[in-house]
Design a protein around this motif. Sequence first.
Motif, PDB file in Angstrom:
ATOM      1  N   LYS A 127     -13.305   2.580 -10.281  1.00 58.43           N
ATOM      2  CA  LYS A 127     -13.587   2.953  -8.886  1.00 58.43           C
ATOM      3  C   LYS A 127     -12.274   2.949  -8.110  1.00 58.43           C
ATOM      4  CE  LYS A 127     -16.836   2.720  -5.246  1.00 58.43           C
ATOM      5  NZ  LYS A 127     -16.571   4.031  -4.666  1.00 58.43           N
ATOM      6  N   ALA A 128     -12.024   4.038  -7.406  1.00 59.13           N
ATOM      7  CA  ALA A 128     -10.809   4.136  -6.591  1.00 59.13           C
ATOM      8  C   ALA A 128     -10.940   3.212  -5.375  1.00 59.13           C
ATOM      9  CB  ALA A 128     -10.605   5.576  -6.144  1.00 59.13           C
ATOM     10  N   PRO A 129      -9.823   2.719  -4.843  1.00 59.96           N
ATOM     11  CA  PRO A 129      -9.892   1.834  -3.667  1.00 59.96           C
ATOM     12  C   PRO A 129     -10.408   2.572  -2.431  1.00 59.96           C
ATOM     13  CG  PRO A 129      -7.607   2.359  -4.202  1.00 59.96           C
ATOM     14  CD  PRO A 129      -8.452   2.938  -5.294  1.00 59.96           C
ATOM     15  N   GLU A 130     -11.131   1.887  -1.560  1.00 62.79           N
ATOM     16  CA  GLU A 130     -11.667   2.497  -0.334  1.00 62.79           C
ATOM     17  C   GLU A 130     -10.540   2.944   0.596  1.00 62.79           C
ATOM     18  OE1 GLU A 130     -13.762   3.804   3.025  1.00 62.79           O
ATOM     19  OE2 GLU A 130     -14.272   3.788   0.918  1.00 62.79           O
ATOM     20  N   PRO A 159      -1.627  22.668   3.790  1.00 62.04           N
ATOM     21  CA  PRO A 159      -2.911  22.506   4.494  1.00 62.04           C
ATOM     22  C   PRO A 159      -3.603  21.170   4.231  1.00 62.04           C
ATOM     23  CG  PRO A 159      -3.239  23.806   2.523  1.00 62.04           C
ATOM     24  CD  PRO A 159      -1.765  23.472   2.573  1.00 62.04           C
ATOM     25  N   PHE A 160      -2.967  20.289   3.454  1.00 61.78           N
ATOM     26  CA  PHE A 160      -3.603  19.012   3.110  1.00 61.78           C
ATOM     27  C   PHE A 160      -2.748  17.840   3.583  1.00 61.78           C
ATOM     28  CE2 PHE A 160      -1.634  21.093  -0.569  1.00 61.78           C
ATOM     29  CZ  PHE A 160      -0.596  20.231  -0.863  1.00 61.78           C
ATOM     30  N   THR A 161      -3.374  16.675   3.609  1.00 61.39           N
ATOM     31  CA  THR A 161      -2.711  15.479   4.104  1.00 61.39           C
ATOM     32  C   THR A 161      -1.854  14.827   3.020  1.00 61.39           C
ATOM     33  OG1 THR A 161      -3.111  13.522   5.488  1.00 61.39           O
ATOM     34  CG2 THR A 161      -4.525  13.754   3.576  1.00 61.39           C
ATOM     35  N   LEU A 162      -0.828  14.106   3.454  1.00 60.46           N
ATOM     36  CA  LEU A 162       0.052  13.369   2.540  1.00 60.46           C
ATOM     37  C   LEU A 162       0.077  11.907   2.958  1.00 60.46           C
ATOM     38  CD1 LEU A 162       3.108  15.825   2.374  1.00 60.46           C
ATOM     39  CD2 LEU A 162       1.241  15.612   0.716  1.00 60.46           C
ATOM     40  N   ILE A 163      -0.133  11.024   2.007  1.00 57.83           N
ATOM     41  CA  ILE A 163      -0.107   9.591   2.284  1.00 57.83           C
ATOM     42  C   ILE A 163       1.320   9.066   2.123  1.00 57.83           C
ATOM     43  CG2 ILE A 163      -0.860   7.318   1.441  1.00 57.83           C
ATOM     44  CD1 ILE A 163      -3.589   8.624   0.859  1.00 57.83           C
ATOM     45  N   ALA A 164       1.770   8.334   3.153  1.00 59.60           N
ATOM     46  CA  ALA A 164       3.101   7.716   3.143  1.00 59.60           C
ATOM     47  C   ALA A 164       2.950   6.298   2.586  1.00 59.60           C
ATOM     48  CB  ALA A 164       3.673   7.690   4.558  1.00 59.60           C
ATOM     49  N   ASP A 165       3.121   6.166   1.282  1.00 61.18           N
ATOM     50  CA  ASP A 165       2.910   4.885   0.606  1.00 61.18           C
ATOM     51  C   ASP A 165       4.213   4.078   0.580  1.00 61.18           C
ATOM     52  OD1 ASP A 165       1.429   2.955  -0.777  1.00 61.18           O
ATOM     53  OD2 ASP A 165       1.908   3.823  -2.728  1.00 61.18           O
ATOM     54  N   THR A 166       4.775   3.846   1.783  1.00 60.95           N
ATOM     55  CA  THR A 166       6.090   3.204   1.884  1.00 60.95           C
ATOM     56  C   THR A 166       6.089   1.766   1.349  1.00 60.95           C
ATOM     57  OG1 THR A 166       5.587   2.656   4.181  1.00 60.95           O
ATOM     58  CG2 THR A 166       6.912   4.630   3.806  1.00 60.95           C
ATOM     59  N   ASP A 167       4.933   1.093   1.388  1.00 59.52           N
ATOM     60  CA  ASP A 167       4.874  -0.281   0.853  1.00 59.52           C
ATOM     61  C   ASP A 167       4.561  -0.288  -0.649  1.00 59.52           C
ATOM     62  OD1 ASP A 167       2.199   0.442   0.834  1.00 59.52           O
ATOM     63  OD2 ASP A 167       1.539  -1.157   2.180  1.00 59.52           O
ATOM     64  N   LYS A 168       4.418   0.903  -1.233  1.00 60.32           N
ATOM     65  CA  LYS A 168       4.176   1.087  -2.676  1.00 60.32           C
ATOM     66  C   LYS A 168       2.861   0.452  -3.143  1.00 60.32           C
ATOM     67  CE  LYS A 168       9.112   1.403  -3.450  1.00 60.32           C
ATOM     68  NZ  LYS A 168       9.487   1.167  -2.067  1.00 60.32           N
ATOM     69  N   ASN A 169       1.950   0.220  -2.208  1.00 60.32           N
ATOM     70  CA  ASN A 169       0.668  -0.383  -2.540  1.00 60.32           C
ATOM     71  C   ASN A 169      -0.157   0.514  -3.464  1.00 60.32           C
ATOM     72  OD1 ASN A 169      -1.509  -2.143  -2.466  1.00 60.32           O
ATOM     73  ND2 ASN A 169      -2.272  -1.366  -0.525  1.00 60.32           N
ATOM     74  N   LEU A 170      -0.299   1.797  -3.084  1.00 63.92           N
ATOM     75  CA  LEU A 170      -1.149   2.718  -3.849  1.00 63.92           C
ATOM     76  C   LEU A 170      -0.527   3.090  -5.195  1.00 63.92           C
ATOM     77  CD1 LEU A 170      -3.950   3.812  -3.186  1.00 63.92           C
ATOM     78  CD2 LEU A 170      -2.890   5.946  -2.491  1.00 63.92           C
ATOM     79  N   VAL A 171       0.784   3.365  -5.211  1.00 61.12           N
ATOM     80  CA  VAL A 171       1.424   3.725  -6.493  1.00 61.12           C
ATOM     81  C   VAL A 171       1.293   2.584  -7.508  1.00 61.12           C
ATOM     82  CG1 VAL A 171       3.030   5.502  -5.653  1.00 61.12           C
ATOM     83  CG2 VAL A 171       3.780   3.112  -5.693  1.00 61.12           C
ATOM     84  N   GLU A 172       1.339   1.338  -7.008  1.00 60.15           N
ATOM     85  CA  GLU A 172       1.188   0.198  -7.922  1.00 60.15           C
ATOM     86  C   GLU A 172      -0.270   0.027  -8.349  1.00 60.15           C
ATOM     87  OE1 GLU A 172       3.308  -3.016  -6.005  1.00 60.15           O
ATOM     88  OE2 GLU A 172       5.229  -2.230  -6.725  1.00 60.15           O
TER      89      GLU A 172
END
Length: 148
Positions: free
Chosen positions: A6-9, A85-98
């Motif tokens: 399950k992907a994170p909310e 036309p789509f959104t980009l997430i700024a994962d500067t804290d590297k939370n999602l990539v990790e």
Amino acid sequence: MNIGDKAPEVLGINEKGEEIRLSDYKGKKIVLYFYPKDMTSGCTAQACNLRDNYADLCKAGYEVIGVSVDSEKSHQKFIEKNNLPFTLIADTDKNLVEQFGVWGEKSMYGRKYMGTFRTTFIINEEGIVERIITPKEVKTKDHAAQIL
């Protein structure tokens, strides 16, 4: 993150500073694509291929969300320059990539550094990872066709 997980909310903060949540896309399949860096040749080719085929992806029930560790400001420039036309997430804290396991040691010209592995996760309408397109499989110039 593996197939069946399950992907994170909470996915993160986008280029406008808005929190992006899985539940914002209820009933849609999500193409969550991780890429190394705004404004680089491969990442631009991939983003533009998704842009050029965005209508077809939407018709097939997909919503596209890009993720890199670049800042909101960098994402704004990347979106404007390439008319994305789509959104980009700024994962500067590297939370999602990790969380998704796409952050790690890379090497270029013998130099080792930490970076994002270009990986795409297809998340179904229930928020479950259905398919993973791995770094070796991603074709930046033909990525939409790989998804469809």
